[in-house]
Design a protein around this motif. Structure first.
Motif, short mmCIF file in Angstrom:
data_model
loop_
_atom_site.label_atom_id
_atom_site.label_comp_id
_atom_site.label_asym_id
_atom_site.label_seq_id
_atom_site.Cartn_x
_atom_site.Cartn_y
_atom_site.Cartn_z
N GLY B 191 0.80 -1.22 0.00
CA GLY B 191 0.00 0.00 0.00
C GLY B 191 0.83 1.27 0.00
O GLY B 191 0.33 2.37 -0.25
N ALA B 192 2.12 1.12 0.27
CA ALA B 192 2.97 2.31 0.35
C ALA B 192 3.30 2.83 -1.04
O ALA B 192 3.09 2.15 -2.03
N PRO B 193 3.84 4.06 -1.13
CA PRO B 193 4.24 4.56 -2.44
C PRO B 193 5.26 3.63 -3.08
O PRO B 193 6.06 3.02 -2.39
N ILE B 215 11.01 -4.99 -6.66
CA ILE B 215 9.98 -4.08 -6.14
C ILE B 215 9.99 -4.20 -4.61
O ILE B 215 9.88 -5.30 -4.07
N VAL B 216 10.19 -3.09 -3.97
CA VAL B 216 10.26 -3.12 -2.51
C VAL B 216 8.88 -2.78 -1.90
O VAL B 216 8.34 -3.53 -1.11
N LYS B 254 4.43 -6.29 -8.10
CA LYS B 254 4.05 -5.80 -6.78
C LYS B 254 5.19 -6.00 -5.80
O LYS B 254 6.13 -6.74 -6.09
N ALA B 255 5.04 -5.40 -4.66
CA ALA B 255 6.07 -5.49 -3.61
C ALA B 255 6.54 -6.93 -3.46
O ALA B 255 5.74 -7.85 -3.41
N PRO B 283 5.13 10.11 -5.26
CA PRO B 283 6.50 9.67 -5.01
C PRO B 283 6.75 9.33 -3.55
O PRO B 283 6.12 9.91 -2.66
N ALA B 284 7.67 8.40 -3.35
CA ALA B 284 8.09 8.06 -1.99
C ALA B 284 8.97 9.19 -1.48
O ALA B 284 9.56 9.93 -2.24
#
Lengths: 371, 602
Positions: B191-193, B215-216, B254-255, B283-284
């Motif tokens: 769910g994070a950026p 992907i982190v 995905k992550a 953006p993160a």
């Protein structure tokens, strides 16, 4: 083609292999030799249908050692050539070795008018190391005898064989020159695949160094001049008028037919060669079915060949003739090569010639004129 | 933790060279039916010709596999890593994309230098490690000894390490089970950026520069706006996919996933390895921890043998650097060699591989100068400069001091060779630091040695003095000033810049002499005499002479074989063309490398 051709016949038989030799030759018994001469006559006859009809005036029987054939076998070869070609014999050369049993008189009688004797050296040590099968004395005696029957006699001499000293080289020439009309003096080329190459790589034999060989060659040129020989090609020296007419054809890029195993020919603008195999040759694989170079020599190759060959001669390249033949302006076409080699050559609108003192750098000059 | 990520394992395989890493990778793929057995080429992941021929892995290659364990399907992403010490950088890149590593130990060899290096790298990257003992099918295998070594030397529990033979396909399943059971799943926040780590990049003529990513956090799909966090440049994602090991597009990454992102990126420089990709819309805040930018250790000039191929060489280097981030190069020119590039490499093997790839994949003929290191020169005017090309060293009067790079060298060897190894290190200006007995049959010898000595013939000497038993590992250890001078070589009175070397003053005379002798051998005699001299500044310290050529002529044409004669001349002419023209002197390409070759006299 209105040129007058030469005819070369190769006899690939030797009684033994000289240490330095990388040319195709085999030992053969009488039956094989006979079959070979048979195959030669077949090839000589059948080739008439494969090339345009042109006159020929020189025949050169080389080898190998043609004198391994009997005079009768030589006669069959000469006859086959005379009967099947428009052959006006101006020069009929045969190579021979001063081996025991050499019958010079009989050779003269079968139509040979020029004899080329493989002497190589008159030092017994050098001859033995080179794997020659005769002594210095035998070679001298053979020359003296040949002198009686032939008024056109040549000797082959090598410089730079293992064990040769400067005085060996000079003494050999001093003794041979008075007896002959023509001398070929070759510097040894160490060829891969020879016995000598192996010995040198294994360091069991050492060769005279390049510089001494060049020194000896320079001395040879000077000495032969004193004996009345002039150098008409890098390695060939003749008394007036006694240059080899047959070999001149090679250097002037004239045509020649080649017969026999591993023989090379140049006819109707095509270069070809027969397979280097006596067994294939005697079973009928010869001229035309041999390894014919596909198609005629290209114009650029023909130009390169013409220059490369002519530069070997002291006459040099006939520039006008070259321009007529190839339709180019020589000075313009080769301006870069001419400029680069100007120190080593003499160039006029008529001639391009390697200066005598640079004769031993002929390849360096020739390379500049190649594609 | 979410259900999806708990079924993903991202791992790599690390090992000493030759311990069977690529073979195990092949078996894992085979076992998971990624590649059917009949399509299996040996060492499937080693896709470059050179890799397959030399049996080494240079580039990292990711692949996705599926494995069923206890009735559940797991996605296993394997990132193959190079084993050679020169490629430590690439190893650390793949490690950063993983949660775990398989550490292979050869049951017949035990722990070797790079086993340790790579194990410690993995530990430093907080990876969970599964030791695996390979080659148990060989008669000399000592699995119990290996387990003990792993526990004693590395300090990892090894009692239940799978005992396998990758070659024979024995116990492969145990490795896969261990991967699922022991390695942690990724723990990113879907769910994070969006944040992805670029661990490699490659170039495709149709898709542009392609980022190989882990992907982190978050997710990415075609149509998303993405942004490179280091440069701030934005692109529109055109394709995402996974490696099977061929690239295969998927709908979304995905992550936790490993895959690739294409975004019509024209310039490869925009896909900097170690950079973080984020979303341009949301953006993160923080980039991921990248990797330390590795600096090259060995430098050499690379020139096209045919000067007109300069542009081809430049294009080839541009393309190579796309998937070899450690290769650096900049244009330089040399009086002797014309226009070319000064290239920086991680080590000698890396240099060799790059040369070989340039020649093979881009069909280039190259002339390479002797490798050099990078010197720090303090000038009398207070300025400090870095010199990686010996011919650029300022004149002696302007030099206050020259510092050279030093390495910490760890040599692992059976104890009987300690004496000759120490003698060698001493000769190579090494400083002894420590000696440890790892066990009865292995010693670790620790020296600091100038890198310049290592890159000459150290490795070959070490191998020959220890009958191949010793292994060497080194890492940079700063700079140290020493009495160094520039050794120049003059041909026909002119300094040939491409031959200059920086050497220790005590060794300059011997080196100068032996190189002059060697140059005399490799430079063919020409139409004039050529003096070959070695000089320090204006002082000539050695001289040889290439005597003038006396003849250059072909023997007779037997029986009219003109074709052979012409071919010979043409061949000679080709040979001359390949030589470098330096003033009026022709120098064969080998001459530039010949100064590298040493014999016992040195």
């Amino acid at each position: 083609m209105t040129k007058i051709r030469g005819i070369y016949v190769h006899i690939p038989f030797c009684t033994g292999k000289c240490a330095y030799c990388d040319f195709y030759s085999v030992k053969a018994n009488e039956a094989v030799r006979d079959k070979y001469v048979e195959a030669l006559t077949t090839e000589i006859i059948s080739a008439r249908d494969l090339v345009s009809l042109a006159p020929a005036d020189t025949l050169y029987i080389g080898g190998g050692t043609p004198s391994t054939l009997s005079p009768g076998q030589i006669e069959r070869i000469v006859a086959a050539v005379s009967l099947n070609y428009r052959f006006e014999p101006r020069e009929v050369t045969m190579e021979c070795n001063p081996d025991p049993g050499l019958d010079i008189k009989a050779i003269k009688n079968v139509g040979i008018n020029r004899l080329s004797m493989g002497v190589q050296s008159l030092s017994d040590i050098v001859l033995a190391k080179a794997g020659r099968r005769h002594t210095a004395r035998e070679a001298l005696e053979a020359l003296e005898k040949a002198r009686k029957y032939f008024d056109n006699l040549s000797a082959d001499i090598m410089i730079g064989l293992p064990g040769e000293s400067t005085s060996d080289a000079i003494d050999t020439l001093r003794l041979v020159a008075p007896l002959v009309d023509h001398i070929s003096v070759y510097m040894l080329t160490l060829e891969k695949g020879t016995k000598l190459y192996k010995s040198v790589s294994e360091k069991t034999v050492t060769l005279p160094d390049d510089d001494s060989v060049a020194d000896r060659y320079d001395m040879a040129v000077e000495l032969l001049g004193k004996f009345g020989f002039s150098r008409y090609e890098i390695s060939n020296f003749a008394r007036p008028g006694r240059f080899s007419k047959h070999n001149m054809k090679y250097w002037q890029r004239e045509e020649y037919l080649g017969f026999g195993a591993s023989a090379h020919g140049f006819a109707d603008g095509k270069r070809y060669s027969n397979p280097a195999s006596v067994s294939r040759y005697v079973s009928g694989e010869n001229f035309g079915s041999g390894k014919v170079v596909p198609g005629p020599v290209s114009v650029s190759d023909a130009m390169a060949e013409t220059v490369m060959l002519a530069l070997r001669t002291s006459e040099g390249l006939d520039v006008k003739k070259f321009e007529r033949e190839f339709g180019v302006d020589f000075a313009g076409y080769y301006s870069e090569a001419i400029a680069k080699t100007s120190r080593m050559t003499e160039f006029t609108p008529e001639k391009l010639v390697v200066r005598p003192e640079f004769m031993l750098f002929e390849s360096a000059v020739a390379r500049e004129f190649m594609g | 933790m979410d259900q999806r990520q708990s079924h993903i394992r991202n791992f790599c395989i690390v090992a000493h060279i030759d311990h069977g890493k690529s073979t195990l990778a092949d078996r894992l793929m085979e076992f998971t039916e990624q590649v059917s057995k009949r399509d299996m080429k040996e060492q499937l992941l080693d896709s470059m010709d050179i890799e397959r021929e030399r049996g080494i892995t240079i580039k990292l290659t990711p692949v996705r596999m599926f494995y069923h364990h206890n009735g559940e399907e797991y996605t296993l992403n394997l990132i193959d890593t190079p084993g050679h010490v020169d490629f430590t950088y690439e190893v650390s890149r793949s490690l950063a994309a993983c949660e775990g590593a398989i550490l292979i130990v050869d049951a017949t060899q035990g722990i070797e230098a790079q086993t340790l290096t790579n194990a410690y790298l993995a530990i430093d990257n907080d990876l969970e490690i599964i030791p695996v003992i390979n080659k148990i099918d060989l008669p000399s295998a000592d699995p119990e000894g290996c387990k003990k070594e792993i526990e004693d030397i590395i300090g990892l529990p090894a009692s239940d390490a799978p005992l396998i033979s990758a070659k024979e396909g024995i116990n492969i399943e145990a490795v896969l089970d261990a991967v699922v059971e022991k390695l942690p799943p990724p723990s990113g926040d879907e769910g994070a950026p969006f944040r992805a780590l670029i661990f490699d990049s490659t170039y495709d003529n149709y898709k542009g520069a392609i980022c190989l990513v882990r992907i982190v956090d978050g997710s990415v799909k075609p149509g998303d706006g993405i942004r490179m966090m280091s440069s701030g440049k934005s692109f529109e994602c055109t394709e995402v996919g996974v490696f099977t090991p061929d690239m295969r597009p998927v709908e979304e990454l995905k992550a936790g996933d490993v895959g690739y992102i294409a975004a019509s990126i024209k310039n490869v420089k925009d896909t900097a390895v170690g950079d973080t990709i984020t979303s341009s819309d949301a953006p993160a805040a923080e980039p991921l921890k990248g990797y330390k930018k590795i600096s090259p250790m060995v430098f050499a000039g690379i020139y096209p043998a045919d000067g007109s191929k300069y542009n081809d060489l430049r294009d080839a280097l541009d393309k190579l650097s796309l998937n070899d981030a450690s290769l650096i190069y900049e244009p330089e020119s040399s009086g002797a060699l014309g226009f070319g590039f000064r290239c920086g490499f991680l080590g000698l093997l890396h240099m060799e591989i790059i040369e070989e790839r340039l020649e093979r994949e881009f069909d280039l003929d190259l002339v390479t100068t002797a490798p050099s290191v990078s010197y720090v020169v303090r000038k009398t005017n207070g300025e400090t400069i870095t010199v990686d090309n010996p011919s650029h060293l300022p004149p002696p009067t302007e030099i206050e001091s020259i510092e050279e790079p030093i390495v910490k060298a760890e040599i692992y060897s059976p104890p009987e060779y300690v004496g000759s190894i120490m003698e060698l290190c001493q000769e190579k200006r090494g400083t002894f630091v420590d000696l440890t007995y790892l066990d009865q049959s292995r010693v670790k010898i620790y020296y600091t040695i100038p890198l310049a000595e290592i890159i000459y013939d150290f490795f070959d000497s070490l191998k020959s003095r220890t009958r191949g038993y010793a292994s060497l590992e080194y890492e940079p250890d700063g700079y140290r000033a020493d009495n160094l001078v520039k050794l120049d070589f003059l041909l026909n009175g002119e300094t040939c810049d491409a031959l200059s070397l920086i050497v220790h003053k005590d060794k300059a005379y011997a080196r100068g002499r032996s190189i002059c002798e060697r140059l005399k051998e490799v430079i063919p005699r020409q139409m004039f005499e050529i003096p070959v001299q070695a000089a320090i500044g204006s002082k000539i310290i050695a001289r040889e002479t290439v005597k003038a050529l006396r003849k250059d002529v072909l023997a007779k044409c037997y029986g009219g074989d003109i074709t052979r004669k012409k071919k010979l001349l043409e061949k000679q002419k080709e040979g001359k063309k390949r030589m470098r023209q330096f003033g009026s002197v022709s120098i064969p390409s080998e001459a530039f490398m010949s100064i590298l070759k040493f014999d016992d006299k040195d």
